[in-house]
Design a protein around this motif. Structure first.
Motif, PDB file in Angstrom:
ATOM      1  N   PRO A  85      -2.941 -10.137 -39.578  1.00  0.00           N
ATOM      2  CA  PRO A  85      -3.467 -10.237 -40.946  1.00  0.00           C
ATOM      3  C   PRO A  85      -4.414  -9.116 -41.359  1.00  0.00           C
ATOM      4  O   PRO A  85      -4.664  -8.932 -42.550  1.00  0.00           O
ATOM      5  N   ASN A  86      -4.937  -8.375 -40.396  1.00  0.00           N
ATOM      6  CA  ASN A  86      -5.899  -7.312 -40.719  1.00  0.00           C
ATOM      7  C   ASN A  86      -5.354  -5.909 -40.464  1.00  0.00           C
ATOM      8  O   ASN A  86      -6.104  -4.930 -40.512  1.00  0.00           O
ATOM      9  N   SER A  87      -4.074  -5.824 -40.201  1.00  0.00           N
ATOM     10  CA  SER A  87      -3.471  -4.554 -39.816  1.00  0.00           C
ATOM     11  C   SER A  87      -2.605  -3.949 -40.912  1.00  0.00           C
ATOM     12  O   SER A  87      -2.117  -4.650 -41.797  1.00  0.00           O
ATOM     13  N   MET A  88      -2.397  -2.634 -40.803  1.00  0.00           N
ATOM     14  CA  MET A  88      -1.488  -1.917 -41.689  1.00  0.00           C
ATOM     15  C   MET A  88      -0.166  -1.754 -40.954  1.00  0.00           C
ATOM     16  O   MET A  88      -0.142  -1.341 -39.783  1.00  0.00           O
ATOM     17  N   ILE A  89       0.935  -2.068 -41.635  1.00  0.00           N
ATOM     18  CA  ILE A  89       2.255  -2.021 -41.032  1.00  0.00           C
ATOM     19  C   ILE A  89       3.047  -0.865 -41.653  1.00  0.00           C
ATOM     20  O   ILE A  89       3.174  -0.773 -42.876  1.00  0.00           O
ATOM     21  N   TYR A  90       3.593  -0.009 -40.787  1.00  0.00           N
ATOM     22  CA  TYR A  90       4.381   1.127 -41.238  1.00  0.00           C
ATOM     23  C   TYR A  90       5.808   0.997 -40.717  1.00  0.00           C
ATOM     24  O   TYR A  90       6.037   0.471 -39.622  1.00  0.00           O
ATOM     25  N   GLY A  91       6.756   1.491 -41.517  1.00  0.00           N
ATOM     26  CA  GLY A  91       8.143   1.462 -41.101  1.00  0.00           C
ATOM     27  C   GLY A  91       8.796   2.826 -41.292  1.00  0.00           C
ATOM     28  O   GLY A  91       8.439   3.564 -42.216  1.00  0.00           O
ATOM     29  N   ILE A  92       9.732   3.154 -40.415  1.00  0.00           N
ATOM     30  CA  ILE A  92      10.516   4.383 -40.527  1.00  0.00           C
ATOM     31  C   ILE A  92      11.992   4.023 -40.447  1.00  0.00           C
ATOM     32  O   ILE A  92      12.399   3.223 -39.589  1.00  0.00           O
ATOM     33  N   ASP A  93      12.789   4.611 -41.331  1.00  0.00           N
ATOM     34  CA  ASP A  93      14.229   4.399 -41.296  1.00  0.00           C
ATOM     35  C   ASP A  93      14.925   5.655 -41.793  1.00  0.00           C
ATOM     36  O   ASP A  93      14.370   6.394 -42.615  1.00  0.00           O
ATOM     37  N   ILE A  94      16.128   5.888 -41.303  1.00  0.00           N
ATOM     38  CA  ILE A  94      16.911   7.047 -41.731  1.00  0.00           C
ATOM     39  C   ILE A  94      17.382   6.875 -43.179  1.00  0.00           C
ATOM     40  O   ILE A  94      17.702   7.843 -43.867  1.00  0.00           O
ATOM     41  N   VAL A  95      17.414   5.614 -43.642  1.00  0.00           N
ATOM     42  CA  VAL A  95      17.829   5.280 -45.010  1.00  0.00           C
ATOM     43  C   VAL A  95      16.587   5.049 -45.870  1.00  0.00           C
ATOM     44  O   VAL A  95      15.582   4.512 -45.393  1.00  0.00           O
ATOM     45  N   GLU A  96      16.651   5.442 -47.118  1.00  0.00           N
ATOM     46  CA  GLU A  96      15.535   5.215 -48.045  1.00  0.00           C
ATOM     47  C   GLU A  96      15.329   3.712 -48.235  1.00  0.00           C
ATOM     48  O   GLU A  96      16.231   3.000 -48.696  1.00  0.00           O
ATOM     49  N   LYS A  97      14.148   3.214 -47.884  1.00  0.00           N
ATOM     50  CA  LYS A  97      13.846   1.782 -47.980  1.00  0.00           C
ATOM     51  C   LYS A  97      12.532   1.532 -48.722  1.00  0.00           C
ATOM     52  O   LYS A  97      11.900   0.489 -48.531  1.00  0.00           O
ATOM     53  N   LYS A  98      12.139   2.447 -49.568  1.00  0.00           N
ATOM     54  CA  LYS A  98      10.855   2.349 -50.263  1.00  0.00           C
ATOM     55  C   LYS A  98      10.723   1.061 -51.075  1.00  0.00           C
ATOM     56  O   LYS A  98       9.612   0.560 -51.290  1.00  0.00           O
ATOM     57  N   SER A  99      11.850   0.530 -51.534  1.00  0.00           N
ATOM     58  CA  SER A  99      11.807  -0.675 -52.378  1.00  0.00           C
ATOM     59  C   SER A  99      11.271  -1.878 -51.610  1.00  0.00           C
ATOM     60  O   SER A  99      10.884  -2.882 -52.212  1.00  0.00           O
ATOM     61  N   LEU A 100      11.232  -1.790 -50.270  1.00  0.00           N
ATOM     62  CA  LEU A 100      10.751  -2.898 -49.446  1.00  0.00           C
ATOM     63  C   LEU A 100       9.250  -2.837 -49.191  1.00  0.00           C
ATOM     64  O   LEU A 100       8.697  -3.703 -48.536  1.00  0.00           O
ATOM     65  N   GLU A 101       8.598  -1.812 -49.713  1.00  0.00           N
ATOM     66  CA  GLU A 101       7.148  -1.716 -49.540  1.00  0.00           C
ATOM     67  C   GLU A 101       6.431  -2.844 -50.284  1.00  0.00           C
ATOM     68  O   GLU A 101       6.891  -3.317 -51.323  1.00  0.00           O
ATOM     69  N   SER A 102       5.317  -3.250 -49.744  1.00  0.00           N
ATOM     70  CA  SER A 102       4.478  -4.262 -50.393  1.00  0.00           C
ATOM     71  C   SER A 102       3.078  -4.137 -49.813  1.00  0.00           C
ATOM     72  O   SER A 102       2.783  -3.180 -49.088  1.00  0.00           O
ATOM     73  N   SER A 103       2.244  -5.094 -50.116  1.00  0.00           N
ATOM     74  CA  SER A 103       0.872  -5.049 -49.621  1.00  0.00           C
ATOM     75  C   SER A 103       0.837  -4.908 -48.101  1.00  0.00           C
ATOM     76  O   SER A 103       1.473  -5.677 -47.376  1.00  0.00           O
ATOM     77  N   ARG A 104       0.158  -3.888 -47.608  1.00  0.00           N
ATOM     78  CA  ARG A 104      -0.024  -3.585 -46.190  1.00  0.00           C
ATOM     79  C   ARG A 104       1.276  -3.175 -45.497  1.00  0.00           C
ATOM     80  O   ARG A 104       1.349  -3.167 -44.277  1.00  0.00           O
ATOM     81  N   ILE A 105       2.299  -2.822 -46.244  1.00  0.00           N
ATOM     82  CA  ILE A 105       3.536  -2.294 -45.668  1.00  0.00           C
ATOM     83  C   ILE A 105       3.869  -0.975 -46.353  1.00  0.00           C
ATOM     84  O   ILE A 105       4.042  -0.927 -47.565  1.00  0.00           O
ATOM     85  N   GLN A 106       3.943   0.099 -45.566  1.00  0.00           N
ATOM     86  CA  GLN A 106       4.292   1.419 -46.095  1.00  0.00           C
ATOM     87  C   GLN A 106       5.482   1.965 -45.314  1.00  0.00           C
ATOM     88  O   GLN A 106       5.543   1.854 -44.091  1.00  0.00           O
ATOM     89  N   ILE A 107       6.431   2.552 -46.022  1.00  0.00           N
ATOM     90  CA  ILE A 107       7.695   2.970 -45.423  1.00  0.00           C
ATOM     91  C   ILE A 107       7.940   4.462 -45.624  1.00  0.00           C
ATOM     92  O   ILE A 107       7.692   5.006 -46.705  1.00  0.00           O
ATOM     93  N   PHE A 108       8.459   5.098 -44.563  1.00  0.00           N
ATOM     94  CA  PHE A 108       8.806   6.515 -44.613  1.00  0.00           C
ATOM     95  C   PHE A 108      10.289   6.676 -44.273  1.00  0.00           C
ATOM     96  O   PHE A 108      10.828   5.948 -43.429  1.00  0.00           O
ATOM     97  N   GLN A 109      10.939   7.627 -44.924  1.00  0.00           N
ATOM     98  CA  GLN A 109      12.339   7.921 -44.647  1.00  0.00           C
ATOM     99  C   GLN A 109      12.445   9.197 -43.825  1.00  0.00           C
ATOM    100  O   GLN A 109      11.882  10.234 -44.182  1.00  0.00           O
ATOM    101  N   GLY A 110      13.179   9.124 -42.715  1.00  0.00           N
ATOM    102  CA  GLY A 110      13.375  10.299 -41.891  1.00  0.00           C
ATOM    103  C   GLY A 110      14.001   9.935 -40.566  1.00  0.00           C
ATOM    104  O   GLY A 110      14.228   8.759 -40.262  1.00  0.00           O
TER     105      GLY A 110
END
Length: 292
Positions: A85-110
């Motif tokens: 509950p107090n952490s920042m969650i990051y995601g990486i995917d080869i496909v663009e997934k920016k639409s799945l971002e939300s509070s405390r979730i940040q996504i990068f494509q690569g």
């Protein structure tokens, strides 16, 4: 129907609140395949992550799910957000997934094997505390990812490698290409670079088996051996079915009888010899993993 949907959503949120301390039960609320009957990772993650649950961490997961659909996937990211509950969650995917971002979730494509991209992500987010790899099924990609990202973990950090079964699956090649066209699952396993040979040197499990030896590098009787970055910074490894969990720290405990990878003088004296040469031992070359 709307009333039923509202009730179901309320029930889902209530269960998330009730199960927030129990990753095994919490994972049952998410659709990601890895949390099903065939991938019982939750019980192991519960054991390793429970002491960290309330800390303020940076957590990275590689592989968001949903294949090529930019709107699909992300259940694991949302589950980690609920559990930590107090952490920042990051995601990486080869496909663009920016639409799945939300509070405390940040996504990068690569690409997870792109050193420049991964270092750029870490430069932006800061070093990670937990890294979970569930991306490419290619052994070579996984090995590159570890070599790049493990050094960028904070001390005390945890690196989790999922789906290590790819080590044992040989590339299917052209003979199977037509079959793979009929299945996304098969398409992702045509050229994984695994091997039927358990002693093959270029699989992800071969890498981890060598790294496990590195835990004891100060016990190597091998004069002139130069410890790798991983020898010196891996302090614990836990092996499970399809999962390896590696801890980062300072591996500097030392040995009782070995010093600088040769016998300590008092041992030589006890053996009644003046030098290691007098023992007429044959030393084999120790292959290093990712020397830095």
């Amino acid at each position: 129907m709307k009333l039923i949907q509202v009730f179901q959503n309320l029930q889902h949120h209530l269960k998330k609140l009730i199960y927030r301390n129990n990753l095994i039960k919490l994972s049952s609320l998410y659709d990601d395949a890895k949390w099903g009957d065939n991938h019982r990772f939750a019980q192991h993650y519960q054991k390793h992550f429970a002491p960290l649950r309330l800390k303020k961490l940076k957590i990275l997961e590689i592989g968001i799910g949903g294949y090529d659909d930019p709107e699909a996937g992300g259940d694991s990211l949302r589950m980690w957000r609920s559990y930590f509950p107090n952490s920042m969650i990051y995601g990486i995917d080869i496909v663009e997934k920016k639409s799945l971002e939300s509070s405390r979730i940040q996504i990068f494509q690569g690409s997870q094997e792109d050193k420049y991209f991964l270092e750029k992500v870490i430069a932006k987010t800061g070093q990670m505390d937990i890294i979970i790899v569930d991306g490419s099924s290619v052994n070579e990609h996984r090995i590159k990812t570890f070599n790049i990202l493990f050094p960028l973990l904070n001390d005390g950090g945890i690196y989790a490698e999922e789906n290590t079964h790819i080590s044992y699956w040989p590339s299917l090649g052209e003979k199977w290409s037509k079959l793979s066209e009929k299945s996304v699952f098969l398409a992702n396993h045509v050229n994984v670079g695994g091997s039927l040979d358990l002693n093959a040197s270029d699989t992800i499990m071969a890498m981890y088996k060598r790294l496990a030896d590195g835990l004891n590098y100060q016990e190597f009787l091998n004069p002139g051996y130069s410890p790798s970055y991983f020898d010196k910074h891996i302090v614990a490894m836990h092996f499970y079915h399809n999962l390896v969990i590696t801890y980062k720290g300072n591996n500097n405990e030392g040995s009782n009888i070995i010093e600088n990878n040769t016998l300590h003088p008092f041992v030589l004296e006890t053996l009644g010899v003046k030098s290691l040469d007098d023992l007429e031992l044959e030393f084999s070359k120790v292959e290093q993993q990712g020397n830095k």
